[in-house]
Design a protein around this motif. Structure first.
Motif, mmCIF file in Angstrom:
data_model
loop_
_atom_site.group_PDB
_atom_site.id
_atom_site.type_symbol
_atom_site.label_atom_id
_atom_site.label_comp_id
_atom_site.label_asym_id
_atom_site.label_seq_id
_atom_site.Cartn_x
_atom_site.Cartn_y
_atom_site.Cartn_z
ATOM 1 N N PRO A 96 -23.380 6.904 -6.476
ATOM 2 C CA PRO A 96 -23.217 5.493 -6.837
ATOM 3 C C PRO A 96 -24.065 4.553 -5.982
ATOM 4 O O PRO A 96 -24.569 3.543 -6.485
ATOM 5 N N LEU A 97 -24.210 4.860 -4.691
ATOM 6 C CA LEU A 97 -24.957 3.977 -3.814
ATOM 7 C C LEU A 97 -26.423 3.897 -4.241
ATOM 8 O O LEU A 97 -27.013 2.807 -4.291
ATOM 9 N N VAL A 98 -27.019 5.038 -4.553
ATOM 10 C CA VAL A 98 -28.402 5.060 -5.017
ATOM 11 C C VAL A 98 -28.528 4.325 -6.350
ATOM 12 O O VAL A 98 -29.487 3.584 -6.586
ATOM 13 N N THR A 99 -27.549 4.517 -7.217
ATOM 14 C CA THR A 99 -27.553 3.839 -8.511
ATOM 15 C C THR A 99 -27.538 2.326 -8.332
ATOM 16 O O THR A 99 -28.320 1.607 -8.955
ATOM 17 N N ALA A 100 -26.640 1.833 -7.474
ATOM 18 C CA ALA A 100 -26.527 0.393 -7.256
ATOM 19 C C ALA A 100 -27.806 -0.181 -6.648
ATOM 20 O O ALA A 100 -28.311 -1.219 -7.094
ATOM 21 N N GLY A 101 -28.322 0.483 -5.626
ATOM 22 C CA GLY A 101 -29.530 -0.011 -4.974
ATOM 23 C C GLY A 101 -30.741 -0.002 -5.890
ATOM 24 O O GLY A 101 -31.496 -0.977 -5.964
ATOM 25 N N ALA A 102 -30.922 1.104 -6.614
ATOM 26 C CA ALA A 102 -32.072 1.216 -7.512
ATOM 27 C C ALA A 102 -31.976 0.217 -8.652
ATOM 28 O O ALA A 102 -32.983 -0.404 -9.043
ATOM 29 N N THR A 126 -19.025 -2.512 -9.824
ATOM 30 C CA THR A 126 -17.680 -2.568 -9.254
ATOM 31 C C THR A 126 -16.853 -1.352 -9.628
ATOM 32 O O THR A 126 -16.001 -0.902 -8.849
ATOM 33 N N HIS A 127 -17.103 -0.804 -10.802
ATOM 34 C CA HIS A 127 -16.298 0.321 -11.292
ATOM 35 C C HIS A 127 -16.930 1.677 -11.019
ATOM 36 O O HIS A 127 -16.430 2.703 -11.491
ATOM 37 N N LEU A 128 -18.015 1.709 -10.269
ATOM 38 C CA LEU A 128 -18.617 2.992 -9.921
ATOM 39 C C LEU A 128 -17.825 3.719 -8.843
ATOM 40 O O LEU A 128 -18.025 4.903 -8.603
ATOM 41 N N SER A 129 -16.939 2.994 -8.178
ATOM 42 C CA SER A 129 -16.109 3.608 -7.142
ATOM 43 C C SER A 129 -14.677 3.149 -7.302
ATOM 44 O O SER A 129 -14.416 1.991 -7.663
ATOM 45 N N PHE A 130 -13.737 4.039 -7.047
ATOM 46 C CA PHE A 130 -12.322 3.696 -7.118
ATOM 47 C C PHE A 130 -11.816 3.124 -5.799
ATOM 48 O O PHE A 130 -10.712 2.601 -5.730
ATOM 49 N N ASP A 131 -12.636 3.214 -4.768
ATOM 50 C CA ASP A 131 -12.274 2.700 -3.459
ATOM 51 C C ASP A 131 -12.759 1.255 -3.329
ATOM 52 O O ASP A 131 -13.934 0.963 -3.562
ATOM 53 N N GLY A 132 -11.845 0.343 -2.976
ATOM 54 C CA GLY A 132 -12.205 -1.074 -2.916
ATOM 55 C C GLY A 132 -13.307 -1.372 -1.924
ATOM 56 O O GLY A 132 -14.235 -2.147 -2.212
ATOM 57 N N LEU A 139 -21.762 -3.503 -4.232
ATOM 58 C CA LEU A 139 -22.170 -4.840 -4.635
ATOM 59 C C LEU A 139 -23.178 -5.431 -3.655
ATOM 60 O O LEU A 139 -24.199 -6.008 -4.059
ATOM 61 N N TYR A 140 -22.901 -5.285 -2.375
ATOM 62 C CA TYR A 140 -23.840 -5.780 -1.371
ATOM 63 C C TYR A 140 -25.176 -5.044 -1.460
ATOM 64 O O TYR A 140 -26.251 -5.646 -1.323
ATOM 65 N N VAL A 384 -19.526 -11.638 4.557
ATOM 66 C CA VAL A 384 -20.731 -11.884 3.772
ATOM 67 C C VAL A 384 -21.937 -12.036 4.701
ATOM 68 O O VAL A 384 -23.036 -11.557 4.392
ATOM 69 N N VAL A 385 -21.726 -12.676 5.838
ATOM 70 C CA VAL A 385 -22.814 -12.794 6.817
ATOM 71 C C VAL A 385 -23.254 -11.418 7.295
ATOM 72 O O VAL A 385 -24.452 -11.110 7.368
ATOM 73 N N ARG A 386 -22.299 -10.550 7.611
ATOM 74 C CA ARG A 386 -22.628 -9.209 8.112
ATOM 75 C C ARG A 386 -23.327 -8.355 7.063
ATOM 76 O O ARG A 386 -24.266 -7.621 7.374
ATOM 77 N N ASN A 387 -22.863 -8.438 5.837
ATOM 78 C CA ASN A 387 -23.322 -7.516 4.804
ATOM 79 C C ASN A 387 -24.463 -8.048 3.939
ATOM 80 O O ASN A 387 -25.064 -7.281 3.182
ATOM 81 N N TYR A 388 -24.745 -9.329 4.037
ATOM 82 C CA TYR A 388 -25.807 -9.923 3.221
ATOM 83 C C TYR A 388 -26.834 -10.652 4.069
ATOM 84 O O TYR A 388 -28.026 -10.334 4.043
#
Length: 410
Positions: A96-102, A126-132, A139-140, A384-388
């Motif tokens: 999922p991470l590669v999918t989101a980034g690409a 948002t629905h690519l992972s069941f973990d919040g 998303l980030y 948001v500051v940390r992750n974006y």
């Protein structure tokens, strides 16, 4: 230099209002635009005029985009079709991470807007992972990846605006000979940095078997119109992103029952309205700052105390922090640099990279995407500051280093 002090005070006020008092972004940012204008000794009528103009500019650019994007997302949610899309994706990609980034990286350039691509991708990601926590990481990742390609690659609007404002001749596509591998390197670094936040089980999940390809219809319509409009001269109007997204929304609404359509439009309109107002607030603040003497004051300060070689980067970074729009940063910085010795003393390729590097820096409270991410992820201000903000600033520093290498070698 009053505007520099006013700018610092305004940023501090926004931070306090957001963290301590948790005021809504629109109210905070509109109030900040008035505060900055008063501290800069702008006439009250001028403050109101440029603030409403700045807010209106954001609405003009993103109003239809946000409404349609959120509307499509809500239709997919209410009809249960997001699960179908996710099932298709899981059948092809197990990371999922590669999918989101690409996806974020690839879509922002053809859509000519990092925010637009994010709005389209967010409900699926948002629905690519069941973990919040993992969903927020995805998303980030998509958001930052989209901004990397949007800011660095030609013909995306940032580089295009820089080249146009500086009046650079030659072959503009040459910038991608450096920017493309650089952007891919930054994307790889982003994926590695965020990999540890993803649950290991999600990387090896078995592909889902459910398939309902009607769920893809809105995206097929959008991308199909953009492709046809781009390659068929007589149908160029179809490449307008507003028209394409409207068609995508109608396609989504046409394939669901009436009760689903009514519920999706009701919830989607409410959510879109909140997002649009938040973005308009950032536009109001950016409009007031851009209309002040802040750009000129920054130029004088930087030119007097820093080497000419990093002048483009510093000016672009400060302008970006002040008004938030990366395209405006490129245009304003280019206009300023065109009157300085930097235009002839610095290699054109390095010059463009430095402006892009500055546009990646300080993506903070004046940046509309900051608030969109905050609302979409549900995270607090500091998260948001940390992750974006910080990852994009790191990308800006790496881009600056690449520009200095180009300047030294070429």
């Amino acid at each position: 230099m009053e505007t520099l002090i006013a700018f610092a005070v305004t940023l501090a006020a926004i931070t306090v209002a957001s963290l301590r008092y948790r005021l809504p972004p629109f109210l905070t940012l509109v109030g900040a635009s008035i505060l900055f204008g008063l501290l800069s000794r702008m006439p009250a009528e001028t403050i109101v005029t440029v603030a409403t103009t700045g807010a209106g500019r954001i609405f003009t650019l993103l109003g239809i985009v946000i409404f349609c994007g959120v509307g499509i997302a809500q239709v997919l949610r209410e009809s249960g079709r997001i699960a179908d899309i996710v099932a298709d994706i899981r059948g092809l990609v197990r990371r999922p991470l590669v999918t989101a980034g690409a996806a974020g990286y690839l879509l922002s350039v053809p859509l000519m807007c990092g925010i637009t691509s994010f709005v389209i991708l967010a409900p699926i990601i948002t629905h690519l992972s069941f973990d919040g926590r993992a969903s927020r990481t995805l998303l980030y990742c998509a958001g930052v990846a989209g901004m990397i390609s949007y800011v660095l690659l030609y013909p995306a609007p940032v580089v295009y605006s820089t080249i146009t404002a500086l009046g650079l001749s030659g072959r503009p596509w040459d910038i991608d000979l450096v920017a493309l591998p650089l952007s891919l390197l930054l994307l790889a670094g982003l994926l590695l940095a965020m990999r540890g936040r993803m649950p290991p089980a999600e990387e090896a999940e078995e592909p889902a078997t459910r398939r309902n390809h009607r769920a893809w219809l809105p995206f097929i319509v959008i991308l199909g119109m953009l492709a046809i409009g781009s390659f068929v001269p007589h149908l160029h109007a179809l490449a307008n992103i507003n028209l394409a997204l409207l068609a995508g929304l109608f396609a989504a609404l046409a394939t669901v029952p009436g009760d689903v359509r009514e519920k999706a439009l009701h919830k989607g309109t409410k959510n879109a309205g909140i997002i649009i107002f938040d973005l308009a607030g950032a536009g109001a603040l950016g409009g007031v700052i851009a209309a002040s003497s802040f750009p000129a004051d920054v130029t004088v300060l930087v030119a007097a105390h820093l080497p000419l070689i990093i002048l483009p980067f510093v000016i672009a970074a400060l302008v970006q922090a002040a008004q938030g729009s990366r395209v405006v940063t490129a245009a304003v910085t280019g206009a300023i640099l065109a009157t300085t010795p930097a235009i002839t003393a610095i290699n054109p390729l390095a010059l463009v990279l430095m402006v892009s590097a500055g546009a990646l820096m300080f993506s903070y409270v004046s940046d509309p995407f900051f608030w969109l991410l905050k609302r979409t992820t549900g995270d607090d201000f500091s998260a948001v500051v940390r992750n974006y903000t910080l990852p994009l600033s790191a990308a800006g520093i790496v881009t600056l280093a690449a520009a200095l290498v180009v300047q030294a070698v070429l």
